[in-house]
Design a protein around this motif. Structure first.
Motif, PDB file in Angstrom:
ATOM      1  N   VAL A   5       0.875  -1.166   0.000  1.00  0.00           N
ATOM      2  CA  VAL A   5       0.000   0.000   0.000  1.00  0.00           C
ATOM      3  C   VAL A   5       0.912   1.215   0.000  1.00  0.00           C
ATOM      4  CG1 VAL A   5      -1.705   1.294   1.330  1.00  0.00           C
ATOM      5  CG2 VAL A   5      -1.796  -1.202   1.279  1.00  0.00           C
ATOM      6  N   THR A   6       0.593   2.209  -0.818  1.00  0.00           N
ATOM      7  CA  THR A   6       1.415   3.407  -0.926  1.00  0.00           C
ATOM      8  C   THR A   6       0.672   4.613  -0.371  1.00  0.00           C
ATOM      9  OG1 THR A   6       2.412   2.549  -2.951  1.00  0.00           O
ATOM     10  CG2 THR A   6       2.680   4.897  -2.525  1.00  0.00           C
ATOM     11  N   ILE A   7       1.382   5.419   0.412  1.00  0.00           N
ATOM     12  CA  ILE A   7       0.832   6.700   0.869  1.00  0.00           C
ATOM     13  C   ILE A   7       1.801   7.808   0.481  1.00  0.00           C
ATOM     14  CG2 ILE A   7      -0.555   5.772   2.755  1.00  0.00           C
ATOM     15  CD1 ILE A   7       1.677   6.653   4.675  1.00  0.00           C
ATOM     16  N   GLY A   8       1.231   8.949   0.129  1.00  0.00           N
ATOM     17  CA  GLY A   8       2.039  10.105  -0.212  1.00  0.00           C
ATOM     18  C   GLY A   8       2.452  10.852   1.042  1.00  0.00           C
ATOM     19  N   VAL A   9       3.691  11.323   1.051  1.00  0.00           N
ATOM     20  CA  VAL A   9       4.226  12.063   2.195  1.00  0.00           C
ATOM     21  C   VAL A   9       4.944  13.315   1.713  1.00  0.00           C
ATOM     22  CG1 VAL A   9       4.445   9.949   3.576  1.00  0.00           C
ATOM     23  CG2 VAL A   9       6.404  10.749   2.243  1.00  0.00           C
ATOM     24  N   SER A  10       5.135  14.247   2.614  1.00  0.00           N
ATOM     25  CA  SER A  10       5.823  15.486   2.255  1.00  0.00           C
ATOM     26  C   SER A  10       7.302  15.457   2.619  1.00  0.00           C
ATOM     27  CB  SER A  10       5.145  16.678   2.932  1.00  0.00           C
ATOM     28  OG  SER A  10       5.190  16.526   4.336  1.00  0.00           O
ATOM     29  N   ASP A  11       7.692  14.636   3.584  1.00  0.00           N
ATOM     30  CA  ASP A  11       9.073  14.572   4.064  1.00  0.00           C
ATOM     31  C   ASP A  11       9.469  13.101   4.171  1.00  0.00           C
ATOM     32  OD1 ASP A  11      11.344  14.375   5.828  1.00  0.00           O
ATOM     33  OD2 ASP A  11      10.899  16.368   6.594  1.00  0.00           O
ATOM     34  N   VAL A  32      13.562  -1.320   1.145  1.00  0.00           N
ATOM     35  CA  VAL A  32      14.130  -0.747  -0.078  1.00  0.00           C
ATOM     36  C   VAL A  32      13.918   0.753  -0.022  1.00  0.00           C
ATOM     37  CG1 VAL A  32      13.959  -0.637  -2.604  1.00  0.00           C
ATOM     38  CG2 VAL A  32      13.607  -2.811  -1.431  1.00  0.00           C
ATOM     39  N   ASP A  33      14.957   1.510  -0.332  1.00  0.00           N
ATOM     40  CA  ASP A  33      14.862   2.970  -0.383  1.00  0.00           C
ATOM     41  C   ASP A  33      15.369   3.421  -1.751  1.00  0.00           C
ATOM     42  OD1 ASP A  33      14.939   5.714  -0.060  1.00  0.00           O
ATOM     43  OD2 ASP A  33      15.890   5.629   1.908  1.00  0.00           O
ATOM     44  N   MET A  34      14.447   3.942  -2.581  1.00  0.00           N
ATOM     45  CA  MET A  34      14.801   4.369  -3.933  1.00  0.00           C
ATOM     46  C   MET A  34      14.753   5.895  -4.068  1.00  0.00           C
ATOM     47  SD  MET A  34      13.060   1.509  -6.373  1.00  0.00           S
ATOM     48  CE  MET A  34      11.651   0.919  -5.463  1.00  0.00           C
ATOM     49  N   GLY A  35      14.917   6.593  -2.969  1.00  0.00           N
ATOM     50  CA  GLY A  35      14.901   8.050  -3.036  1.00  0.00           C
ATOM     51  C   GLY A  35      13.531   8.628  -2.777  1.00  0.00           C
ATOM     52  N   ARG A  36      12.689   8.675  -3.795  1.00  0.00           N
ATOM     53  CA  ARG A  36      11.363   9.258  -3.604  1.00  0.00           C
ATOM     54  C   ARG A  36      10.317   8.254  -3.158  1.00  0.00           C
ATOM     55  NH1 ARG A  36       7.052   9.083  -6.122  1.00  0.00           N
ATOM     56  NH2 ARG A  36       6.865   7.785  -7.951  1.00  0.00           N
ATOM     57  N   ILE A  37      10.695   6.960  -3.093  1.00  0.00           N
ATOM     58  CA  ILE A  37       9.797   5.921  -2.578  1.00  0.00           C
ATOM     59  C   ILE A  37      10.612   4.927  -1.755  1.00  0.00           C
ATOM     60  CG2 ILE A  37       9.962   4.488  -4.649  1.00  0.00           C
ATOM     61  CD1 ILE A  37       6.947   3.764  -4.161  1.00  0.00           C
ATOM     62  N   ALA A  38      10.034   4.487  -0.652  1.00  0.00           N
ATOM     63  CA  ALA A  38      10.690   3.505   0.214  1.00  0.00           C
ATOM     64  C   ALA A  38       9.652   2.486   0.671  1.00  0.00           C
ATOM     65  CB  ALA A  38      11.327   4.189   1.419  1.00  0.00           C
ATOM     66  N   PHE A  39      10.083   1.237   0.812  1.00  0.00           N
ATOM     67  CA  PHE A  39       9.205   0.146   1.222  1.00  0.00           C
ATOM     68  C   PHE A  39       9.579  -0.312   2.626  1.00  0.00           C
ATOM     69  CE2 PHE A  39       9.097   0.275  -3.311  1.00  0.00           C
ATOM     70  CZ  PHE A  39       7.790  -0.042  -3.653  1.00  0.00           C
ATOM     71  N   ILE A  40       8.561  -0.453   3.473  1.00  0.00           N
ATOM     72  CA  ILE A  40       8.742  -0.836   4.867  1.00  0.00           C
ATOM     73  C   ILE A  40       7.901  -2.078   5.126  1.00  0.00           C
ATOM     74  CG2 ILE A  40       8.375  -0.085   7.263  1.00  0.00           C
ATOM     75  CD1 ILE A  40       8.587   2.856   5.989  1.00  0.00           C
ATOM     76  N   GLY A  41       8.503  -3.115   5.695  1.00  0.00           N
ATOM     77  CA  GLY A  41       7.791  -4.351   5.987  1.00  0.00           C
ATOM     78  C   GLY A  41       8.734  -5.383   6.554  1.00  0.00           C
ATOM     79  N   GLU A  42       8.256  -6.628   6.628  1.00  0.00           N
ATOM     80  CA  GLU A  42       9.104  -7.714   7.130  1.00  0.00           C
ATOM     81  C   GLU A  42      10.037  -8.246   6.047  1.00  0.00           C
ATOM     82  OE1 GLU A  42       7.375 -10.535  10.175  1.00  0.00           O
ATOM     83  OE2 GLU A  42       5.559  -9.823   9.146  1.00  0.00           O
ATOM     84  N   SER A  43       9.511  -8.398   4.833  1.00  0.00           N
ATOM     85  CA  SER A  43      10.321  -8.853   3.703  1.00  0.00           C
ATOM     86  C   SER A  43       9.604  -8.455   2.421  1.00  0.00           C
ATOM     87  CB  SER A  43      10.534 -10.365   3.745  1.00  0.00           C
ATOM     88  OG  SER A  43       9.436 -11.051   3.191  1.00  0.00           O
ATOM     89  N   VAL A  51       6.090   4.476   1.293  1.00  0.00           N
ATOM     90  CA  VAL A  51       5.915   5.916   1.493  1.00  0.00           C
ATOM     91  C   VAL A  51       6.632   6.595   0.332  1.00  0.00           C
ATOM     92  CG1 VAL A  51       5.641   5.813   3.992  1.00  0.00           C
ATOM     93  CG2 VAL A  51       7.929   6.054   3.061  1.00  0.00           C
ATOM     94  N   CYS A  52       6.002   7.619  -0.233  1.00  0.00           N
ATOM     95  CA  CYS A  52       6.624   8.267  -1.381  1.00  0.00           C
ATOM     96  C   CYS A  52       6.185   9.717  -1.503  1.00  0.00           C
ATOM     97  CB  CYS A  52       6.294   7.518  -2.669  1.00  0.00           C
ATOM     98  SG  CYS A  52       4.606   7.742  -3.247  1.00  0.00           S
TER      99      CYS A  52
END
Length: 123
Positions: A5-11, A32-43, A51-52
């Protein structure tokens, strides 16, 4: 069934810190952190939260009616995650409590960007 699930963020830095610290007790970490999007979870083989910053470069806007819901495993854990979210800078959008008779216990917060989330337990 749900990949992510993706949510937009400002920071991005603030969002990555908030969500990795908040969800670490459920085994979540920055995957995974690709700059403007990052994935958070167990695997990356299971569901994750992304968050992006919005692709179009426009400001993020939390949706009306959109909500992330996390099941931490017990009513006591609902209380713990609610309090942790508040301590990390979230605002209350419904204190922990029994809802829908004896069927649903929940608590609601909004992150620093206004994205709504719930911590819940059935039973």
């Amino acid at each position: 069934m749900i990949g992510y699930v993706t949510i937009g963020v400002s920071d991005m830095e603030k969002a990555k810190t908030f969500y990795t610290e908040l969800l670490s007790g459920m085994g979540a970490k920055l995957l995974v952190d690709m700059g403007r999007i990052a994935f958070i979870g167990e695997s990356m083989k299971g569901p994750s939260l992304a968050v992006c910053t919005p692709f179009d470069g426009e400001p993020n806007h939390p949706g009306n009616g959109n909500m992330l819901a996390f099941w931490p495993g017990s009513k006591e854990a609902v209380d713990t995650y609610y309090q942790k979210a508040i301590e990390l800078g979230a605002t209350c959008d419904g204190e922990p409590g029994q809802r829908i008779e004896d069927q649903f216990y929940g608590a609601y917060v909004k992150d620093q960007d206004g994205n709504k989330m719930a911590f819940y337990h059935f039973g």
